[in-house]
Motif scaffolding. Structure first.
Motif, PDB file in Angstrom:
ATOM      1  N   TRP A  67       0.850  -1.186   0.000  1.00 44.98           N
ATOM      2  CA  TRP A  67       0.000   0.000   0.000  1.00 44.98           C
ATOM      3  C   TRP A  67       0.887   1.238   0.000  1.00 44.98           C
ATOM      4  CZ3 TRP A  67      -5.157   0.116  -0.497  1.00 44.98           C
ATOM      5  CH2 TRP A  67      -5.801   1.341  -0.259  1.00 44.98           C
ATOM      6  N   ASN A  68       0.535   2.210  -0.836  1.00 47.65           N
ATOM      7  CA  ASN A  68       1.277   3.464  -0.882  1.00 47.65           C
ATOM      8  C   ASN A  68       0.736   4.390   0.203  1.00 47.65           C
ATOM      9  OD1 ASN A  68       2.434   5.966  -1.474  1.00 47.65           O
ATOM     10  ND2 ASN A  68       2.390   5.574  -3.677  1.00 47.65           N
ATOM     11  N   LEU A  69       1.608   4.819   1.098  1.00 47.00           N
ATOM     12  CA  LEU A  69       1.201   5.673   2.210  1.00 47.00           C
ATOM     13  C   LEU A  69       1.358   7.152   1.895  1.00 47.00           C
ATOM     14  CD1 LEU A  69       2.813   3.588   5.078  1.00 47.00           C
ATOM     15  CD2 LEU A  69       0.406   3.687   4.422  1.00 47.00           C
ATOM     16  N   GLY A  70       1.449   7.487   0.628  1.00 43.01           N
ATOM     17  CA  GLY A  70       1.637   8.881   0.215  1.00 43.01           C
ATOM     18  C   GLY A  70       3.111   9.153  -0.007  1.00 43.01           C
ATOM     19  N   ASN A  71       3.517   9.158  -1.257  1.00 42.50           N
ATOM     20  CA  ASN A  71       4.921   9.354  -1.636  1.00 42.50           C
ATOM     21  C   ASN A  71       5.848   8.286  -1.064  1.00 42.50           C
ATOM     22  OD1 ASN A  71       4.506  11.582  -3.279  1.00 42.50           O
ATOM     23  ND2 ASN A  71       4.660  13.007  -1.572  1.00 42.50           N
ATOM     24  N   THR A  72       5.368   7.050  -0.973  1.00 44.86           N
ATOM     25  CA  THR A  72       6.240   5.950  -0.547  1.00 44.86           C
ATOM     26  C   THR A  72       6.545   5.010  -1.709  1.00 44.86           C
ATOM     27  OG1 THR A  72       4.352   4.635   0.222  1.00 44.86           O
ATOM     28  CG2 THR A  72       5.516   5.982   1.878  1.00 44.86           C
ATOM     29  N   CYS A  73       6.358   5.481  -2.943  1.00 43.90           N
ATOM     30  CA  CYS A  73       6.661   4.653  -4.126  1.00 43.90           C
ATOM     31  C   CYS A  73       8.118   4.205  -4.112  1.00 43.90           C
ATOM     32  CB  CYS A  73       6.383   5.415  -5.409  1.00 43.90           C
ATOM     33  SG  CYS A  73       4.679   5.875  -5.623  1.00 43.90           S
ATOM     34  N   PHE A  74       9.026   5.107  -3.735  1.00 47.95           N
ATOM     35  CA  PHE A  74      10.457   4.784  -3.695  1.00 47.95           C
ATOM     36  C   PHE A  74      10.709   3.615  -2.743  1.00 47.95           C
ATOM     37  CE2 PHE A  74       9.872   7.566  -0.101  1.00 47.95           C
ATOM     38  CZ  PHE A  74      10.786   7.142   0.857  1.00 47.95           C
ATOM     39  N   LEU A  75      10.079   3.640  -1.586  1.00 48.31           N
ATOM     40  CA  LEU A  75      10.243   2.595  -0.584  1.00 48.31           C
ATOM     41  C   LEU A  75       9.613   1.295  -1.077  1.00 48.31           C
ATOM     42  CD1 LEU A  75      10.204   2.650   3.110  1.00 48.31           C
ATOM     43  CD2 LEU A  75       8.235   1.504   2.134  1.00 48.31           C
ATOM     44  N   MET A 104       8.684  -0.730   8.118  1.00 47.33           N
ATOM     45  CA  MET A 104       9.767  -0.148   7.326  1.00 47.33           C
ATOM     46  C   MET A 104       9.650   1.371   7.264  1.00 47.33           C
ATOM     47  SD  MET A 104      11.875  -2.473   6.591  1.00 47.33           S
ATOM     48  CE  MET A 104      12.900  -1.477   5.548  1.00 47.33           C
ATOM     49  N   VAL A 105       8.438   1.884   7.165  1.00 48.75           N
ATOM     50  CA  VAL A 105       8.235   3.335   7.137  1.00 48.75           C
ATOM     51  C   VAL A 105       8.691   3.944   8.461  1.00 48.75           C
ATOM     52  CG1 VAL A 105       6.469   5.145   7.086  1.00 48.75           C
ATOM     53  CG2 VAL A 105       6.411   3.306   5.404  1.00 48.75           C
ATOM     54  N   SER A 106       8.424   3.244   9.564  1.00 49.89           N
ATOM     55  CA  SER A 106       8.832   3.768  10.876  1.00 49.89           C
ATOM     56  C   SER A 106      10.349   3.758  11.062  1.00 49.89           C
ATOM     57  CB  SER A 106       8.162   2.978  12.000  1.00 49.89           C
ATOM     58  OG  SER A 106       8.695   1.667  12.078  1.00 49.89           O
ATOM     59  N   LYS A 107      11.051   2.993  10.231  1.00 49.17           N
ATOM     60  CA  LYS A 107      12.512   2.898  10.335  1.00 49.17           C
ATOM     61  C   LYS A 107      13.232   3.768   9.301  1.00 49.17           C
ATOM     62  CE  LYS A 107      12.915  -0.661  13.374  1.00 49.17           C
ATOM     63  NZ  LYS A 107      11.615  -1.067  13.725  1.00 49.17           N
ATOM     64  N   LEU A 108      12.501   4.620   8.591  1.00 50.99           N
ATOM     65  CA  LEU A 108      13.107   5.442   7.537  1.00 50.99           C
ATOM     66  C   LEU A 108      14.333   6.205   8.024  1.00 50.99           C
ATOM     67  CD1 LEU A 108      10.133   6.970   5.520  1.00 50.99           C
ATOM     68  CD2 LEU A 108      11.892   5.409   4.697  1.00 50.99           C
ATOM     69  N   THR A 109      14.255   6.831   9.187  1.00 51.65           N
ATOM     70  CA  THR A 109      15.391   7.629   9.659  1.00 51.65           C
ATOM     71  C   THR A 109      16.559   6.762  10.108  1.00 51.65           C
ATOM     72  OG1 THR A 109      14.373   7.835  11.839  1.00 51.65           O
ATOM     73  CG2 THR A 109      14.015   9.641  10.292  1.00 51.65           C
ATOM     74  N   LEU A 110      16.323   5.490  10.422  1.00 61.43           N
ATOM     75  CA  LEU A 110      17.438   4.583  10.716  1.00 61.43           C
ATOM     76  C   LEU A 110      18.196   4.248   9.438  1.00 61.43           C
ATOM     77  CD1 LEU A 110      15.959   2.009  13.260  1.00 61.43           C
ATOM     78  CD2 LEU A 110      17.639   3.791  13.714  1.00 61.43           C
ATOM     79  N   ILE A 111      17.483   4.214   8.325  1.00 55.27           N
ATOM     80  CA  ILE A 111      18.109   3.927   7.030  1.00 55.27           C
ATOM     81  C   ILE A 111      18.911   5.141   6.566  1.00 55.27           C
ATOM     82  CG2 ILE A 111      17.615   3.437   4.596  1.00 55.27           C
ATOM     83  CD1 ILE A 111      15.231   1.739   5.633  1.00 55.27           C
ATOM     84  N   GLY A 112      18.328   6.300   6.710  1.00 54.90           N
ATOM     85  CA  GLY A 112      19.000   7.549   6.343  1.00 54.90           C
ATOM     86  C   GLY A 112      18.255   8.708   6.974  1.00 54.90           C
ATOM     87  N   GLU A 113      18.970   9.591   7.619  1.00 56.58           N
ATOM     88  CA  GLU A 113      18.344  10.716   8.332  1.00 56.58           C
ATOM     89  C   GLU A 113      17.535  11.618   7.413  1.00 56.58           C
ATOM     90  OE1 GLU A 113      21.336  12.800  10.519  1.00 56.58           O
ATOM     91  OE2 GLU A 113      21.832  11.053  11.736  1.00 56.58           O
ATOM     92  N   GLN A 114      17.881  11.650   6.126  1.00 56.56           N
ATOM     93  CA  GLN A 114      17.208  12.552   5.196  1.00 56.56           C
ATOM     94  C   GLN A 114      15.853  12.031   4.718  1.00 56.56           C
ATOM     95  OE1 GLN A 114      19.786  10.665   4.589  1.00 56.56           O
ATOM     96  NE2 GLN A 114      19.913  10.024   2.472  1.00 56.56           N
ATOM     97  N   PHE A 115      15.523  10.759   4.963  1.00 55.73           N
ATOM     98  CA  PHE A 115      14.274  10.193   4.476  1.00 55.73           C
ATOM     99  C   PHE A 115      13.123  10.525   5.420  1.00 55.73           C
ATOM    100  CE2 PHE A 115      17.493   7.201   2.725  1.00 55.73           C
ATOM    101  CZ  PHE A 115      17.335   7.560   1.400  1.00 55.73           C
ATOM    102  N   CYS A 116      12.028  11.034   4.843  1.00 59.20           N
ATOM    103  CA  CYS A 116      10.857  11.430   5.630  1.00 59.20           C
ATOM    104  C   CYS A 116       9.596  10.894   4.966  1.00 59.20           C
ATOM    105  CB  CYS A 116      10.736  12.946   5.713  1.00 59.20           C
ATOM    106  SG  CYS A 116      12.097  13.741   6.524  1.00 59.20           S
ATOM    107  N   LEU A 117       8.635  10.480   5.773  1.00 55.63           N
ATOM    108  CA  LEU A 117       7.349  10.035   5.260  1.00 55.63           C
ATOM    109  C   LEU A 117       6.621  11.211   4.616  1.00 55.63           C
ATOM    110  CD1 LEU A 117       5.213   7.835   4.951  1.00 55.63           C
ATOM    111  CD2 LEU A 117       4.353   8.454   7.200  1.00 55.63           C
ATOM    112  N   GLN A 140       7.398  12.632   1.790  1.00 57.16           N
ATOM    113  CA  GLN A 140       8.285  13.428   0.944  1.00 57.16           C
ATOM    114  C   GLN A 140       8.749  12.561  -0.221  1.00 57.16           C
ATOM    115  OE1 GLN A 140      11.152  15.753   3.224  1.00 57.16           O
ATOM    116  NE2 GLN A 140      12.722  15.143   1.780  1.00 57.16           N
ATOM    117  N   GLN A 141       8.808  13.117  -1.423  1.00 56.59           N
ATOM    118  CA  GLN A 141       9.306  12.346  -2.562  1.00 56.59           C
ATOM    119  C   GLN A 141      10.794  12.093  -2.374  1.00 56.59           C
ATOM    120  OE1 GLN A 141       8.332  14.132  -6.297  1.00 56.59           O
ATOM    121  NE2 GLN A 141       6.165  13.674  -6.094  1.00 56.59           N
ATOM    122  N   GLU A 142      11.202  10.858  -2.642  1.00 57.69           N
ATOM    123  CA  GLU A 142      12.602  10.467  -2.482  1.00 57.69           C
ATOM    124  C   GLU A 142      13.059   9.711  -3.724  1.00 57.69           C
ATOM    125  OE1 GLU A 142      14.273  11.553   0.020  1.00 57.69           O
ATOM    126  OE2 GLU A 142      12.806  11.924   1.599  1.00 57.69           O
TER     127      GLU A 142
END
Length: 162
Positions: free
Chosen positions: A59-67, A123-136, A138-140
């Motif tokens: 499921w896309n949670l809003g701009n989570t296509c990259f993930l 995985m979405v909750s761990k975005l900042t563990l993967i990289g500090e610049q990743f935010c829910l 936001q397009q990445e």
């Protein structure tokens, strides 16, 4: 027509990312073999250990296509999935702060729910563990996220072995 083009581009990106990951895994395998750790190198199989069903969609949670694109590529990369699905990593790890444990949880959910759609909340909750610049929300860049995710996987495995 636009959605067809978008799917085609995503499929090509998935193929490219999968080839990069397999290349990286093969070089890790060669490194392990050179270190004469044959049991670890042999466990890194490039083909599926068993036939698995087509797993759940994401499921896309809003701009989570990259993930979602990167997770789909990682989920269907046989060497990584074979290792992750053994559960070997999580036996000696702290899941709260471990990307590999989150990936394992994700893979397990995907293959336990074929034909459905799951929400990759962990995985979405761990975005900042993967990289500090990743935010829910936001397009990445998928390639950048892939690179950071593989580095985070490597780091979590190295931390566990030290």
């Amino acid at each position: 027509m636009i959605s067809c083009c978008r799917i085609l581009i995503q499929n090509e990106l998935c193929c490219f990312i999968t080839m990069l990951l397999i290349s990286r895994l093969k070089s890790m395998c060669c490194f392990l073999t050179e270190m004469e750790d044959r049991s670890a190198a042999e466990r890194l199989r490039l083909r599926w250990n068993e036939r698995l069903p087509v797993g759940a969609g994401l499921w896309n949670l809003g701009n989570t296509c990259f993930l979602n694109s990167v997770l789909q590529c990682l989920t269907y990369t046989p060497p990584l999935a074979n290792y992750i699905l053994t559960g070997e990593h999580s036996n000696t790890c702290t899941p709260e702060s471990c990307i590999t444990c989150s990936i394992q949880k994700h893979f397990t959910q995907v293959f336990a729910n074929p034909g459905t759609v799951i929400i990759p909340v962990d995985m979405v909750s761990k975005l900042t563990l993967i990289g500090e610049q990743f935010c829910l929300g936001q397009q990445e860049d998928a390639h950048e996220f892939f690179s950071y995710t593989v580095s985070a996987l490597e780091q979590s495995c190295l931390n566990r072995n030290m």
